[in-house]
Design an enzyme around this catalytic site. Structure first.
Site, PDB file in Angstrom:
ATOM      1  N   GLY A  73     -99.839  77.505 -18.774  1.00 26.07           N
ATOM      2  CA  GLY A  73    -100.508  76.323 -19.307  1.00 26.07           C
ATOM      3  C   GLY A  73    -100.890  76.435 -20.769  1.00 26.07           C
ATOM      4  N   ARG A  88    -104.943  80.690 -17.571  1.00 29.65           N
ATOM      5  CA  ARG A  88    -106.050  80.741 -18.530  1.00 29.65           C
ATOM      6  C   ARG A  88    -106.805  79.421 -18.646  1.00 29.65           C
ATOM      7  NH1 ARG A  88    -106.031  84.354 -22.704  1.00 29.65           N
ATOM      8  NH2 ARG A  88    -103.798  84.617 -22.419  1.00 29.65           N
ATOM      9  N   CYS A 105    -116.360 106.180 -23.471  1.00 29.85           N
ATOM     10  CA  CYS A 105    -116.047 107.155 -24.513  1.00 29.85           C
ATOM     11  C   CYS A 105    -114.731 106.835 -25.205  1.00 29.85           C
ATOM     12  CB  CYS A 105    -116.001 108.549 -23.903  1.00 29.85           C
ATOM     13  SG  CYS A 105    -117.523 108.913 -23.052  1.00 29.85           S
TER      14      CYS A 105
HETATM   15  C1  PLP Z   1     -99.017  84.852 -17.538  1.00 30.48           C
HETATM   16  C2  PLP Z   1     -98.086  83.853 -16.970  1.00 30.48           C
HETATM   17  C3  PLP Z   1     -98.529  82.556 -16.695  1.00 30.48           C
HETATM   18  C4  PLP Z   1     -99.918  82.072 -17.019  1.00 30.48           C
HETATM   19  O1  PLP Z   1    -100.112  81.821 -18.366  1.00 30.48           O
HETATM   20  P1  PLP Z   1    -101.469  81.134 -18.861  1.00 30.48           P
HETATM   21  O2  PLP Z   1    -101.364  81.149 -20.322  1.00 30.48           O
HETATM   22  O3  PLP Z   1    -102.587  81.943 -18.334  1.00 30.48           O
HETATM   23  O4  PLP Z   1    -101.487  79.740 -18.324  1.00 30.48           O
HETATM   24  C5  PLP Z   1     -97.645  81.691 -16.091  1.00 30.48           C
HETATM   25  N1  PLP Z   1     -96.386  82.071 -15.781  1.00 30.48           N
HETATM   26  C6  PLP Z   1     -95.915  83.312 -16.036  1.00 30.48           C
HETATM   27  C7  PLP Z   1     -94.532  83.669 -15.649  1.00 30.48           C
HETATM   28  C8  PLP Z   1     -96.754  84.242 -16.637  1.00 30.48           C
HETATM   29  O5  PLP Z   1     -96.286  85.472 -16.912  1.00 30.48           O
END
Ligand code: PLP
Length: 423
Positions: free
Chosen positions: A238, A275, A341
Site C-alpha cells: 500500500g 504499513r 549494548c
Molecule cells: C512488504 C510487502 C508488502 C507490504 O508493504 P506495505 O508498504 O507495508 O504496504 C506487500 N507485498 C509484498 C510482496 C511485500 O513484500
C-alpha cells in the site's frame, strides 16, 4: 481522525489514557487502536468500492492474531511470506481463499502447507519456484493457483532496503521473462490465475504506482491475446504513511489511478497494504530510566530498545516521540536510547524533546507496523506486551514474555552436565 490525542493533559488511545495501560501491563509495550486500524482498512475498501477488489493485509507488518481477526472480520485477507504466517492466519481464522503467498524463497514444506489449506494464489518469483510448486502440487494431486510476480523495473523513490521493483533487486521476474513463462510453461499442476507486482514500501508519490499500473495493463492485454487467463491483478503493498512530514496521497487518489489503468481489464484487484493499515494505528510506550549528559551530548535512556522497535536502527527511520503527560517544559536536543549494548540502539537522535525525568512515559508514534513483528530477544530481553484499545476498553492481545520463555527449547548436552571436560 486521530486516535491518539491529549485529553486532560494525558495522551490517550481512543478513550483510554496510555498511562493507565502502562501501569497495568508495564513498559515497554505496544498499544494499538482498533478504531484507527479499521478506519485505515476501510479507506482502501471504500476507495476501491467500484472495483471487484480484495484487501490482503501484509501481515509481516503486524501479525498479531487479534489484528488478523479484525481485518478478516472486515472482509479482508492476508498477504503471507512464510509458513509461520500461514499458521497464524489459520489460527486467526482468516478465510484461506483470501490468502496470497508472496516471497522469493518458499520452501517445499511451506508450499505443501499452503496447498493443503487451499489459498487464493502463490505469487511466484522465479522459474525454479514455479517448477517447485508444480512438483509439490503433483505429489499432492493438486493444482496450484499461481500468479507471476513481475518486476516492472520502476524506481519507487523510497529507502533502498524497501525498494523491490528495480531490475537490480532480488524480487520479481523481469517482464520479458514472465511473458515467456506464462506462454510457454506446460506444467500440469499449475493454473495461472493472475499477475502480481510489488515495487516497494513507504512510497509517498503516485507516479511509481501509476507507471506500474500502466506496465501491468499492457502486459495483461498481451497475455490475454496469447490465451493466458488473468482473473486477478495484485498491485502489491500500500501507500506510505506520515511518520514525520511526509504527505502520502489518499487512498481515493490511488484507487483513481488504478481504476483508470486496470479497471477496463475487468479483473479482481488484489492489494497487499501493511504499513498504511497498521502503522499509524499503534504506538510503542516506554519509560524513562535515566538522563545522562556526556559533554555537549544529552541522552535519555529508556526501557525500550532496538530489539523491541528496530526501524530506527535498521533504516535510520524517524518516529515522532511524544511525552505521555502533556508538558510545556523547555525542549532540548537529546538522543533517546535503549539499554542494549550497541551504539545503534537509539529510537531518536538529535531530537528536541521536553525535559523528562525517570519514570516519565514516552510514546513512540507510528509504531504499529514493522514494530513488534521485527522484535527480537537480543540481550535476552523478553518481547513486550501488545494491547488493543477499543473505545473505553482494552485487551492484552499478547502477554509480555517471561524470563522462562527465553531459553525455551535450549538444552545443555550431557557431556557438559557431567562436570567432566570433554577429551
Ligand atoms: C512488504 C510487502 C508488502 C507490504 O508493504 P506495505 O508498504 O507495508 O504496504 C506487500 N507485498 C509484498 C510482496 C511485500 O513484500
Amino acid at each position: 481522525m486521530s486516535y491518539f490525542t491529549y485529553k486532560n493533559k494525558q495522551l490517550h488511545c481512543e478513550s483510554v489514557p496510555l498511562a493507565r495501560i502502562a501501569k497495568q501491563v508495564g513498559t515497554p509495550c505496544y498499544i494499538y487502536s482498533y478504531g484507527a486500524l479499521i478506519e485505515h482498512y476501510q479507506a482502501y475498501d471504500q476507495a476501491f468500492a467500484e472495483l471487484d477488489h480484495l484487501i490482503c493485509f501484509a501481515m509481516k507488518s503486524n501479525s498479531n492474531l487479534a489484528i488478523l481477526r479484525a481485518v478478516a472480520q472486515q472482509g479482508g485477507g492476508a498477504d503471507i511470506v512464510t509458513g509461520g504466517e500461514l499458521f497464524r492466519c489459520h489460527t486467526a481464522r482468516v478465510p484461506t481463499d483470501r490468502i496470497v503467498f508472496s516471497g522469493v524463497g518458499k520452501a517445499d514444506d511451506e508450499i505443501a502447507y499452503a496447498l493443503e489449506l487451499g489459498i487464493l494464489m502463490f505469487n511466484v518469483e522465479s522459474a525454479e519456484e514455479l517448477a517447485a510448486i508444480d512438483r509439490v502440487a503433483k505429489r499432492m494431486k493438486k493444482v496450484a493457483p499461481v500468479s507471476l510476480r513481475v518486476n516492472p523495473d520502476i524506481d519507487p523513490k523510497t529507502h533502498p532496503y524497501i525498494s523491490t521493483g528495480l531490475k537490480k533487486s532480488k524480487f520479481g521476474i523481469p517482464i520479458k521473462d514472465a511473458m515467456k513463462l506464462y506462454t510457454t510453461s506446460r506444467y500440469k499442476n499449475i493454473r495461472f490465475v493472475g499477475i502480481s507486482c510489488h515495487i516497494g514500501s513507504q512510497i509517498t508519490q503516485l507516479g511509481p504506482f501509476e507507471q506500474t499500473a500502466e506496465r501491468l495493463a499492457s502486459l495483461v492485454t498481451r497475455l490475454r491475446k496469447q490465451g493466458v487467463t488473468i482473473e486477478n491483478i495484485d498491485i502489491g503493498g500500500g501507500l506510505g504513511i506520515t511518520y514525520d512530514k511526509e504527505k502520502p496521497p489518499h487512498q481515493t487518489a490511488y484507487a483513481r489511478v488504478i481504476k483508470k489503468h486496470l479497471g477496463p481489464l475487468q479483473t479482481r484487484i488484489v492489494m497487499e497494504p501493511g504499513r498504511s493499515i497498521a502503522g499509524n494505528a499503534g504506538v510503542f510506550v516506554s519509560k524513562v530510566l535515566y538522563n545522562k549528559g556526556q559533554g555537549a551530548k544529552k541522552f535519555v535512556v529508556i526501557d525500550g530498545a532496538m530489539n523491541d522497535l528496530a526501524r530506527p536502527a535498521l533504516y535510520g527511520s524517524y518516529h515522532e516521540i511524544r511525552t505521555v503527560r502533556q508538558t510545556t517544559a523547555r525542549k532540548s536536543k537529546v538522543d533517546v536510547v535503549g539499554p542494549i549494548c550497541e551504539s545503534g540502539d537509539f529510537l531518536a537522535q538529535n531530537r528536541a524533546l521536553p525535559a523528562v525525568k525517570a519514570g516519565d512515559l514516552l510514546a513512540v508514534m507510528s509504531a504499529g507496523a514493522y514494530g513488534f513483528t521485527m522484535a527480537s530477544n537480543y540481550n535476552s530481553r523478553p518481547r513486550v506486551a501488545e494491547v488493543l484499545v477499543h473505545g473505553r476498553q482494552y485487551d492484552i492481545i499478547r502477554e509480555r514474555e517471561s524470563f522462562k520463555d527465553l531459553p525455551r527449547g535450549e538444552h545443555v548436552p550431557k557431556f557438559l552436565v557431567s562436570g567432566r571436560r570433554p577429551k
